[in-house]
Design an enzyme around this catalytic site. Structure first.
Site, PDB file in Angstrom:
ATOM      1  N   SER A 122      -2.704  -0.012  -1.767  1.00 33.59           N
ATOM      2  CA  SER A 122      -2.963  -1.443  -1.584  1.00 33.59           C
ATOM      3  C   SER A 122      -3.871  -1.734  -0.389  1.00 33.59           C
ATOM      4  O   SER A 122      -4.402  -2.837  -0.271  1.00 33.59           O
ATOM      5  CB  SER A 122      -1.654  -2.213  -1.453  1.00 33.59           C
ATOM      6  OG  SER A 122      -0.863  -1.652  -0.429  1.00 33.59           O
ATOM      7  N   ASP A 342       5.252  -8.825   6.565  1.00 30.66           N
ATOM      8  CA  ASP A 342       4.283  -7.776   6.236  1.00 30.66           C
ATOM      9  C   ASP A 342       3.377  -7.485   7.429  1.00 30.66           C
ATOM     10  O   ASP A 342       2.453  -8.253   7.726  1.00 30.66           O
ATOM     11  CB  ASP A 342       3.462  -8.216   5.008  1.00 30.66           C
ATOM     12  CG  ASP A 342       2.480  -7.148   4.538  1.00 30.66           C
ATOM     13  OD1 ASP A 342       2.340  -6.107   5.213  1.00 30.66           O
ATOM     14  OD2 ASP A 342       1.843  -7.363   3.486  1.00 30.66           O
ATOM     15  N   HIS A 345      -0.285  -4.814   5.502  1.00 27.11           N
ATOM     16  CA  HIS A 345      -1.549  -5.307   4.941  1.00 27.11           C
ATOM     17  C   HIS A 345      -2.233  -6.258   5.927  1.00 27.11           C
ATOM     18  O   HIS A 345      -1.732  -6.460   7.028  1.00 27.11           O
ATOM     19  CB  HIS A 345      -1.284  -6.029   3.615  1.00 27.11           C
ATOM     20  CG  HIS A 345      -0.641  -5.142   2.608  1.00 27.11           C
ATOM     21  ND1 HIS A 345       0.694  -5.213   2.290  1.00 27.11           N
ATOM     22  CD2 HIS A 345      -1.153  -4.130   1.874  1.00 27.11           C
ATOM     23  CE1 HIS A 345       0.982  -4.278   1.387  1.00 27.11           C
ATOM     24  NE2 HIS A 345      -0.113  -3.608   1.124  1.00 27.11           N
TER      25      HIS A 345
END
Ligand SMILES: *[C@@H]1O[C@H](CO)[C@@H](O)[C@H](O)[C@H]1NC(C)=O
Ligand SMILES: *[C@@H]1O[C@H](CO)[C@@H](O)[C@H](O)[C@H]1NC(C)=O
Ligand SMILES: *[C@@H]1O[C@H](CO)[C@@H](O)[C@H](O)[C@H]1NC(C)=O
Length: 365
Positions: A122, A342, A345
């Protein structure tokens, strides 16, 4: 990243095999300047990755997220209410040169008819969506074709015949179904059949090698004839990355295809790494000042350097680790449109735009 590969594999084994075997159709090769050997980091004597973050209110961000159709909710921090905006306006300033302005029209003209593929997890997705937004913002009225599938997604800028692919494969090496279950096979890289015929390949892998418990995508690891329940993750990473390096050396013609490796993307869950033990990325509003990260480079970065150093083919290391470590402010934290915090990311617009800007300076000009 609550996505389970084991579930996907067990539900759709046939689809998986078909997608794994999908290769690109007609191929147009153009001569690509072949001078990347010997300048893994330096360009015209300038190390692009050594420098500092400076506020630049006039050039950043490079696009408006609400006008880019390619951003997933997990990266769309403004849509999910991130209140501070300063993180959008930091510009990376190398110590010994200035970055050329990012010019999407120039990029499309130079790369007319070509195919660029991001391959990895990702973090590759994060960088692919960033590049698609950066280019689209330069030609907002240009026709695009946009397809999202797993493992292969793409955006075609039709007026230029430029295709940006994203091939999702978190380990680069294969997860193979054996009678015992899902096996991470450190020596198997059949996924590579889908990466052929590109003009530029940009690889990345690391984060999934650390995953345990629910987010671990395999039941066993295979190393040759040996099957293991687990092994040291850096050792496994080294073996898997070596399989990838051999694949590149044996399958990529460096006269046709440029290859880049996206360096290790850091996380910011552990404030002690930057001498603030009670913190993580949540609520961080500014980068660290100065050129170095208190905790130093993550061990996986040394594995990347070592494996790339053994390769026959030239691979451009997009060495974004340190400059990204400084950006504790650039993660979605609680503004990622998913539950949880998160710190892995990156928001878009945001840090991956700089990764692409550096790739542009190094390879696209
Ligand atoms: C590509 O390079 C080769 C070798 O340098 C040359 O013979 C050929 O004409 C070039 N092709 C194009 C399309 O420029
Ligand atoms: C971004 O686009 C939206 C929708 O078109 C617009 O309302 C907003 O003002 C734009 N933001 C900036 C910073 O230009
Ligand atoms: C790449 O091109 C060079 C110079 O034209 C040539 O010497 C070399 O054999 C080519 N390499 C491959 C793998 O075709």
């Amino acid at each position: 990243m609550g996505f389970s590969f084991k579930t996907l594999l067990s539900l759709f084994p046939l689809v998986w095999v078909m997608l794994m075997q999908e290769t690109s159709g007609s191929r147009h090769y153009y001569n690509v300047s072949n001078n990347i050997k010997g300048r893994k980091q330096a360009k015209n004597g300038c190390n692009l990755f050594q420098g500092k973050w400076v506020l630049d209110l006039s050039s950043y961000p490079l696009y408006n997220s609400s006008q880019c159709p390619f951003i997933d909710s997990e990266f769309d921090c403004l849509k999910y209410g991130r209140p501070d905006k300063q993180f959008l306006q930091y510009s990376w300033k190398p110590d010994s040169c200035n970055l050329p302005r990012f010019d999407g029209v120039n990029f499309l003209g130079k790369w007319k008819g070509k195919k660029i593929m991001f391959v990895g997890d990702s973090l590759s997705l994060n960088m692919w969506e960033s590049l698609a937004c950066m280019v689209q913002a330069s030609v907002p009225n240009s026709k695009t074709t946009y397809v999202r599938k797993d493992p292969l997604s793409f955006v075609i800028f039709e007026d230029y015949g430029v295709t940006l692919y994203m091939y999702r494969t978190p380990y680069l090496v294969d997860i193979v179904r054996e009678t015992v279950g899902a096996v991470l096979n450190l020596g198997s890289i059949n996924g590579g059949n889908a990466w052929k015929g590109m003009d530029l390949l940009i690889f990345n892998t690391w984060h999934w090698w650390t995953h345990k418990g629910q987010s671990q995508a395999w039941d066993y690891i295979r190393d040759g004839s040996e099957l293991y329940e687990d092994m040291d993750r850096l050792v496994a990473f080294n073996k898997g990355l070596t399989t990838w390096a051999n694949w590149v050396d044996n399958n990529v013609d460096p006269n046709i295809t440029k290859v880049s490796f996206q360096g290790i993307s850091p996380t910011h869950y552990e404030g002690r790494e930057w001498n603030q033990p009670n913190k993580n990325c949540n609520g961080e509003l500014e980068p660290l000042s100065g050129p170095t990260y208190p905790a130093g480079a993550p061990p996986a970065a040394a594995v990347v350097n070592k494996v790339l150093g053994t390769m026959k083919n030239p691979v451009y290391l997009l060495d974004i680790t340190t400059l990204s470590q400084l950006r504790k402010d650039a993660h979605p934290s609680t503004y990622g449109g998913l539950s949880g915090n998160d710190c892995s990311h990156w928001c878009l617009p945001g840090l991956p735009d700089t990764w692409n800007h550096l790739l542009y300076a190094a390879l696209f000009m």
